[in-house]
Design a protein around this motif. Structure first.
Motif, mmCIF file in Angstrom:
data_model
loop_
_atom_site.group_PDB
_atom_site.id
_atom_site.type_symbol
_atom_site.label_atom_id
_atom_site.label_comp_id
_atom_site.label_asym_id
_atom_site.label_seq_id
_atom_site.Cartn_x
_atom_site.Cartn_y
_atom_site.Cartn_z
ATOM 1 N N TYR A 291 0.859 -1.183 0.000
ATOM 2 C CA TYR A 291 0.000 0.000 0.000
ATOM 3 C C TYR A 291 0.893 1.231 0.000
ATOM 4 C CZ TYR A 291 -4.391 -2.418 1.113
ATOM 5 O OH TYR A 291 -5.502 -3.192 1.075
ATOM 6 N N GLU A 292 0.529 2.197 -0.785
ATOM 7 C CA GLU A 292 1.253 3.468 -0.716
ATOM 8 C C GLU A 292 0.705 4.282 0.464
ATOM 9 O OE1 GLU A 292 1.120 5.894 -4.166
ATOM 10 O OE2 GLU A 292 2.184 7.566 -3.230
ATOM 11 N N VAL A 293 1.589 4.746 1.349
ATOM 12 C CA VAL A 293 1.183 5.512 2.539
ATOM 13 C C VAL A 293 1.853 6.877 2.551
ATOM 14 C CG1 VAL A 293 0.667 3.479 3.925
ATOM 15 C CG2 VAL A 293 2.995 4.365 3.855
ATOM 16 N N THR A 294 2.215 7.354 1.363
ATOM 17 C CA THR A 294 2.824 8.693 1.300
ATOM 18 C C THR A 294 1.916 9.723 1.944
ATOM 19 O OG1 THR A 294 3.880 8.054 -0.769
ATOM 20 C CG2 THR A 294 3.830 10.411 -0.243
ATOM 21 N N ALA A 295 0.622 9.576 1.696
ATOM 22 C CA ALA A 295 -0.325 10.562 2.239
ATOM 23 C C ALA A 295 -0.302 10.575 3.757
ATOM 24 C CB ALA A 295 -1.737 10.244 1.732
ATOM 25 N N GLN A 296 -0.218 9.345 4.380
ATOM 26 C CA GLN A 296 -0.183 9.312 5.842
ATOM 27 C C GLN A 296 1.071 9.980 6.397
ATOM 28 O OE1 GLN A 296 -1.208 7.039 3.748
ATOM 29 N NE2 GLN A 296 -2.172 5.270 4.710
ATOM 30 N N VAL A 297 2.202 9.751 5.709
ATOM 31 C CA VAL A 297 3.453 10.356 6.179
ATOM 32 C C VAL A 297 3.384 11.873 6.085
ATOM 33 C CG1 VAL A 297 5.930 10.528 5.751
ATOM 34 C CG2 VAL A 297 4.787 8.310 5.565
ATOM 35 N N ASP A 305 -3.690 17.477 3.410
ATOM 36 C CA ASP A 305 -3.271 16.448 2.457
ATOM 37 C C ASP A 305 -3.580 15.056 2.984
ATOM 38 O OD1 ASP A 305 -0.293 18.241 1.373
ATOM 39 O OD2 ASP A 305 -2.417 18.428 0.819
ATOM 40 N N ARG A 306 -3.403 14.916 4.335
ATOM 41 C CA ARG A 306 -3.679 13.614 4.921
ATOM 42 C C ARG A 306 -5.137 13.218 4.739
ATOM 43 N NH1 ARG A 306 -3.386 14.501 10.339
ATOM 44 N NH2 ARG A 306 -5.604 14.867 10.197
ATOM 45 N N GLU A 307 -6.022 14.179 4.962
ATOM 46 C CA GLU A 307 -7.450 13.870 4.853
ATOM 47 C C GLU A 307 -7.809 13.474 3.424
ATOM 48 O OE1 GLU A 307 -9.007 16.851 8.398
ATOM 49 O OE2 GLU A 307 -9.242 17.371 6.291
ATOM 50 N N LYS A 308 -7.237 14.169 2.423
ATOM 51 C CA LYS A 308 -7.512 13.817 1.034
ATOM 52 C C LYS A 308 -7.025 12.399 0.735
ATOM 53 C CE LYS A 308 -7.227 18.575 -0.710
ATOM 54 N NZ LYS A 308 -6.481 19.484 -1.602
ATOM 55 N N ALA A 309 -5.800 12.121 1.241
ATOM 56 C CA ALA A 309 -5.234 10.793 0.982
ATOM 57 C C ALA A 309 -6.079 9.695 1.622
ATOM 58 C CB ALA A 309 -3.801 10.724 1.499
ATOM 59 N N LEU A 310 -6.554 9.957 2.859
ATOM 60 C CA LEU A 310 -7.373 8.951 3.540
ATOM 61 C C LEU A 310 -8.701 8.739 2.826
ATOM 62 C CD1 LEU A 310 -6.701 9.842 7.270
ATOM 63 C CD2 LEU A 310 -5.897 7.865 6.002
ATOM 64 N N ARG A 311 -9.290 9.856 2.306
ATOM 65 C CA ARG A 311 -10.559 9.698 1.567
ATOM 66 C C ARG A 311 -10.351 8.848 0.321
ATOM 67 N NH1 ARG A 311 -11.586 15.126 3.198
ATOM 68 N NH2 ARG A 311 -10.683 15.912 1.254
ATOM 69 N N ALA A 312 -9.219 9.124 -0.364
ATOM 70 C CA ALA A 312 -8.941 8.334 -1.559
ATOM 71 C C ALA A 312 -8.725 6.863 -1.201
ATOM 72 C CB ALA A 312 -7.706 8.893 -2.265
ATOM 73 N N LEU A 313 -7.992 6.651 -0.086
ATOM 74 C CA LEU A 313 -7.729 5.282 0.352
ATOM 75 C C LEU A 313 -9.020 4.583 0.768
ATOM 76 C CD1 LEU A 313 -5.552 3.202 0.821
ATOM 77 C CD2 LEU A 313 -5.242 4.112 3.121
ATOM 78 N N ASN A 314 -9.880 5.315 1.456
ATOM 79 C CA ASN A 314 -11.175 4.727 1.859
ATOM 80 C C ASN A 314 -12.001 4.348 0.635
ATOM 81 O OD1 ASN A 314 -10.718 4.901 4.598
ATOM 82 N ND2 ASN A 314 -11.504 6.984 4.756
ATOM 83 N N LEU A 315 -11.936 5.230 -0.406
ATOM 84 C CA LEU A 315 -12.690 4.939 -1.628
ATOM 85 C C LEU A 315 -12.158 3.660 -2.260
ATOM 86 C CD1 LEU A 315 -14.809 5.789 -3.700
ATOM 87 C CD2 LEU A 315 -13.041 7.160 -4.837
ATOM 88 N N GLN A 316 -10.836 3.552 -2.300
ATOM 89 C CA GLN A 316 -10.253 2.335 -2.864
ATOM 90 C C GLN A 316 -10.670 1.102 -2.063
ATOM 91 O OE1 GLN A 316 -6.061 2.914 -3.018
ATOM 92 N NE2 GLN A 316 -6.139 4.513 -4.583
ATOM 93 N N GLU A 437 -25.961 1.439 3.378
ATOM 94 C CA GLU A 437 -25.199 2.621 2.987
ATOM 95 C C GLU A 437 -23.857 2.637 3.727
ATOM 96 O OE1 GLU A 437 -27.600 5.939 3.940
ATOM 97 O OE2 GLU A 437 -29.172 5.492 2.458
ATOM 98 N N THR A 438 -22.819 2.990 3.008
ATOM 99 C CA THR A 438 -21.472 3.057 3.608
ATOM 100 C C THR A 438 -21.372 4.266 4.539
ATOM 101 O OG1 THR A 438 -20.463 1.986 1.709
ATOM 102 C CG2 THR A 438 -18.997 3.284 3.134
ATOM 103 N N GLY A 439 -20.797 4.043 5.718
ATOM 104 C CA GLY A 439 -20.579 5.125 6.674
ATOM 105 C C GLY A 439 -19.091 5.432 6.798
ATOM 106 N N GLU A 440 -18.774 6.711 6.850
ATOM 107 C CA GLU A 440 -17.368 7.121 6.905
ATOM 108 C C GLU A 440 -17.211 8.266 7.908
ATOM 109 O OE1 GLU A 440 -13.895 8.872 3.902
ATOM 110 O OE2 GLU A 440 -15.811 8.153 3.113
ATOM 111 N N LYS A 441 -16.186 8.199 8.765
ATOM 112 C CA LYS A 441 -15.925 9.230 9.770
ATOM 113 C C LYS A 441 -14.427 9.565 9.761
ATOM 114 C CE LYS A 441 -20.030 9.766 11.601
ATOM 115 N NZ LYS A 441 -20.739 11.062 11.605
ATOM 116 N N LYS A 442 -14.169 10.838 10.012
ATOM 117 C CA LYS A 442 -12.792 11.314 10.093
ATOM 118 C C LYS A 442 -12.534 11.874 11.493
ATOM 119 C CE LYS A 442 -11.992 10.484 5.764
ATOM 120 N NZ LYS A 442 -11.131 9.377 5.378
#
Length: 875
Positions: A291-297, A305-316, A437-442
């Motif tokens: 898994y690429e975790v550049t966004a988490q780093v 940037d982290r939140e965008k990366a996590l949303r993309a990862l959640n979508l995947q 329905e999918t549930g998502e929390k940040k």
């Protein structure tokens, strides 16, 4: 030669926390400490083994005759002690005692190595004993060999029909293709290498996207990705292929040419390198799950940037979950078909049924491999079944979130994590199960305990809850993907609090403090800017420095700004014409902000030195005027020098005159005194007896006595002038005072005087011994003369250091005086009291002696209370 090592608490805690299996032993094989994974693998508690011999704690299994693994271990340790070099042991069986069952052992297989730790003199402080538990791998190989043996025996006994075998192989091949399609559709990056050169034999699309359209299949990784040369990847692959030990990478930086342009990216990945084995149990390749975790780093520094990366990862992951559900349905259908096929084959031939069962087992193995992928995924994943949300699958990463809680097989809200039942997360679980329905929390705060019965902790999570659908497309469970972000949230909150505190502190300072980015724009400015520029400090943000300070002022600092953005720290002064009628002189510091070798901007600290500069310019102007005045004074000094020489000659003439006059007057006064005595003797006794004549005779005698004393005092003054340059020596102050007290003992006894001394700070003084005695004698005799008849005379003589002087203090409780006559007090023949005999020359001589030695004398006095004389002598 060896030396026993002292194990510090810091080393103990550090060694205990390492993630691998380590044991630290002394040169005499005594156990010092162990890592937590080692204690877990050997089923030991640190307190029960610490300080004991390694071979007492781990004896040989006496139930295995002729098997002595401790001897091999002892030989390895003794070789390390002798050669002071690391030593590795081959794979060996070394059973572990089970404390729950006396005299019983658990079968264990290990790979071990022993490494000495030397001090500066080459002595062995202690030995690091590392072990790798390969018991499971050995057991698997044994079972595999047993299975192969059974299969071989069955094959020898049976003759299967080729049609049935072909059909079974086709079914297995179909399952393999399904697994291949599943891996190709997985959102994770998956590839398989073959051989020691690590040749790509399988690459799914996410992995191929790492290098765009660059061909990978059939090429060794060194040829397909040459930019990895010098990075850790090649070495890690070689290590896994050589040892078979799975490697887990957490947030490792890997630089690849993603778009094949020659530019290397800087991305971070979590990945697993796991060895694959052929039918003979030998390593034939490596499987990679990444898994690429550049966004988490990056998220630790840039929250957005982290939140965008996590949303993309959640979508995947959501897409992956849907694919997994589809795969599960396909696997269910495949299982149904397999069962039907098995029933048909069993009806016709028992041998064919057994072969089909083996095919089914192979299919199950493929399914298990998929299960292992989830269990080894670095992301926390769990699957819950039914309306009660019972944990059906919990991977290790998810279990680590709640290390002391039993999850598998328990209901989420009823048994496993009951404290969640009253929190909003419980409603979200029920909503997802009810609606699909999918549930998502940040960054949601959830109060949950890590251990059973432990305290509730406020922890923050990013998580996605997705419904698992059955064959009827109805929810029959949920799939959860979660990350704990407590550290990131608390770090961001701490940064925000620190930023607020920093703003408060900098706003309180009179210095202009700001931050310019690489585009020369303000991203921080304190309130001090508001006194210089007609805008709020917040309005400066985003503006360029040229826009804020103006063209003329910018020209004065432009070169310094360029140097600061090149990474140079600068301190300089400059004249800044900010605008018409507003010019400042500034002293500025530019401090570059260097991040990972690149200059992101620089901090600027501006001090207002306008007043100092203007004063300096004024001083320079005055210095020019002073130089002209100095030239005038030089001429005047020359005139004064000439006049001073004339005065010296006049003083010398006056001294000679006084000395001559005093010497020449002695003979006449003695003659007068003799004539007076003859006159008295010639007067008849009856005439001499008259009161009037006696009074006249006494008056003439007193006048002659005063005249003689005056001549004597003039002689002493001239002598003092001539002896002012007497050589200084180290004088014992106590001895001088003692000598004066002996000389004045009669007068001291007459008034009952008490004299105390305190000379601890300066027992010795460098001065003329004769002059110092004269000073002490005059001051002590004055204290006796002017003592009070109403009380005993108390005199305190002290000596102490003050700056560049040694101070000799003489304090009494006598009559005291009004200090309005201080000048008269130290003048020649000056007196403030006339009721006692005195000439007024003593204090004058003391003052001259002290001043000739570059000192001074001071007096404090109060009428009726006493006086204190302080003599300051140059050190």
């Amino acid at each position: 030669m060896t030396a026993n090592a002292f194990l510090s608490p810091d080393l103990h805690h550090l060694f205990k926390a390492v993630p691998d299996l380590y044991l630290l032993i002394s040169p005499d094989f005594t156990i010092l400490t162990a890592s937590d994974p080692y204690l877990k693998a050997t089923m030991k508690e640190l307190e029960s083994i610490q300080g004991k011999s390694l071979f007492d704690v781990f004896p040989d299994n006496t139930f295995l005759a002729g098997f002595n693994p401790s001897a091999n271990l002892r030989k390895s340790l003794e070789w390390v002690l002798e050669h002071k070099k690391p030593h590795k042991n081959p794979l060996q069986r070394y059973d572990i005692p089970q404390h729950t069952l006396p005299n019983s052992f658990k079968e264990k297989y290990w790979r071990t190595s022993n490494t000495p730790v030397l001090d500066e003199e080459g002595n062995i402080l202690y030995i690091i004993h590392k072990v790798v538990d390969v018991t499971k791998r050995v057991m698997d190989l044994k079972r595999e060999e047993s299975s192969k043996k059974q299969a071989s025996e069955l094959q020898g006994r049976q003759q299967l029909k080729s049609e049935a075998l072909d059909e079974a192989r086709a079914q297995a091949d179909l399952e393999r293709r399904k697994l291949h399609n599943l891996l190709m559709q997985a959102p994770a990056m998956i590839c398989i290498y073959e051989g020691p050169q690590h040749t790509f034999s399988f690459v799914n699309p996410p992995y191929q996207q790492l290098v765009g359209k660059r061909p990978l299949l059939g090429k060794p990784i060194a040829e397909a990705m040459p930019e990895l040369e010098g990075q850790a990847v090649f070495g890690l692959l070689d290590q896994v292929y050589r040892t078979g030990e799975t490697f887990y990478a957490h947030e490792m930086k890997v630089q690849l040419d993603h778009d094949n342009s020659g530019a290397l990216g800087e991305n971070y990945y979590n990945f697993i390198y796991q060895a694959t084995y052929n039918l003979d149990g030998q390593i034939d390749g490596i499987m990679t799950f990444a898994y690429e975790v550049t966004a988490q780093v990056v998220a630790r520094r840039e929250v957005e940037d982290r939140e965008k990366a996590l949303r993309a990862l959640n979508l995947q992951l959501s897409e992956a979950n849907r694919e997994i559900q589809t795969s599960n349905q396909e696997l269910s259908q495949t299982q149904l078909a397999m069962r039907q096929l098995n029933q048909e084959l069993e009806a016709r031939v028992a041998e064919r049924t057994q072969e089909l069962q083996r095919s089914k087992a192979e299919t199950e193995n493929e399914r298990n491999r998929l299960h292992k992928l989830f269990m080894r995924a670095p992301a926390p994943i769990c699957i819950m079944a039914g309306e009660d949300l019972v944990y059906e699958l919990v991977n290790p990463a998810y279990q680590e979130l709640f290390p002391g809680r039993k999850l598998l097989g328990n209901s989420l809200l009823g048994e496993a994590l009951v404290e969640l039942a009253s929190q909003p997360v419980a409603q979200l679980f029920r909503h997802v199960y009810a609606t699909g329905e999918t549930g998502e929390k940040k960054e949601e705060m959830i109060a949950v305990a890590r251990h059973e019965g432990g305290p509730l902790e406020e922890r923050y999570f990013n998580y996605t809850i997705q419904a698992r659908l059955n064959e009827a497309n109805k929810p029959d469970g949920v799939i959860v993907f979660a990350y704990e972000v407590t550290a990131q949230v608390e770090a961001r909150q701490a940064i925000e609090q620190s930023a607020e505190k920093l703003q408060l502190i900098t706003d309180a300072l009179p210095v202009l403090i700001g931050y310019l980015d690489k585009d020369e724009k303000y991203s921080f400015a304190n309130k001090a800017y508001e006194a210089w520029f007609p805008m709020k400090s917040t309005d400066l943000l985003g503006r360029t420095v040229l826009e804020v300070i103006g063209e003329k002022a910018y020209q004065g600092v432009e070169e310094y700004i360029k140097r600061a953005l090149a990474g140079e720290r600068l301190d300089f002064e400059s004249r800044m014409p900010y605008r018409e009628g507003f010019t400042k002189y500034i002293r500025t510091s530019y401090v570059p902000d260097i991040r990972e070798g690149n200059v992101a901007g620089f901090y600027t600290l501006v001090n207002d030195v306008t007043e100092q500069v203007e004063i300096r310019l004024e001083i320079e102007e005055r210095e020019k005027e002073a130089q002209a005045l100095t030239r005038e004074l030089a001429a005047t000094n020359n005139e004064l020098s000439t006049a001073n020489e004339q005065l010296k000659r006049i003083n010398a003439d006056l001294d000679n005159f006084i000395y001559t006059a005093s010497h020449d007057l002695k003979a006449p006064i003695f003659n007068i005194e003799g004539l007076l005595q003859i006159l008295i003797e010639s007067i008849p006794d009856e005439t001499l007896a008259s009161n009037q004549l006696n009074r006249v005779v006494r008056m003439i005698g007193d006048s002659i006595g005063r005249f003689k004393r005056t001549i004597q005092h003039l002689t002493e003054v001239i002598k003092l002038q001539k002896e002012s340059g007497e050589e200084e020596v180290l004088v014992d102050v106590q001895q001088v005072i003692q000598g004066v007290r002996l000389d004045l003992s009669t007068q001291l006894n007459a008034v009952g005087a008490k004299v105390e001394t305190d000379l601890a700070d300066c027992p010795d003084i460098r001065f003329s011994e004769k002059n110092l005695r004269s000073v002490v004698f005059n001051l002590l005799s004055n204290a006796i003369k002017y003592s009070s008849p109403e009380r005993r005379l108390d005199v305190s003589i002290k000596c102490y250091r003050e700056g560049d002087f040694v101070v000799l203090s003489v304090q009494d409780n006598g009559l005291g005086m009004e200090l309005t006559g201080t000048k008269k007090l130290f003048a020649m023949f000056g007196r403030l009291h006339d009721h006692v005999e005195g000439s007024g020359i003593g204090l004058y001589m003391v003052k001259k002696i002290v001043e000739n030695a570059e000192g001074r004398i001071e007096v404090d006095s109060q009428l009726g209370a006493g006086s204190t004389f302080r003599v300051y002598l140059k050190r």
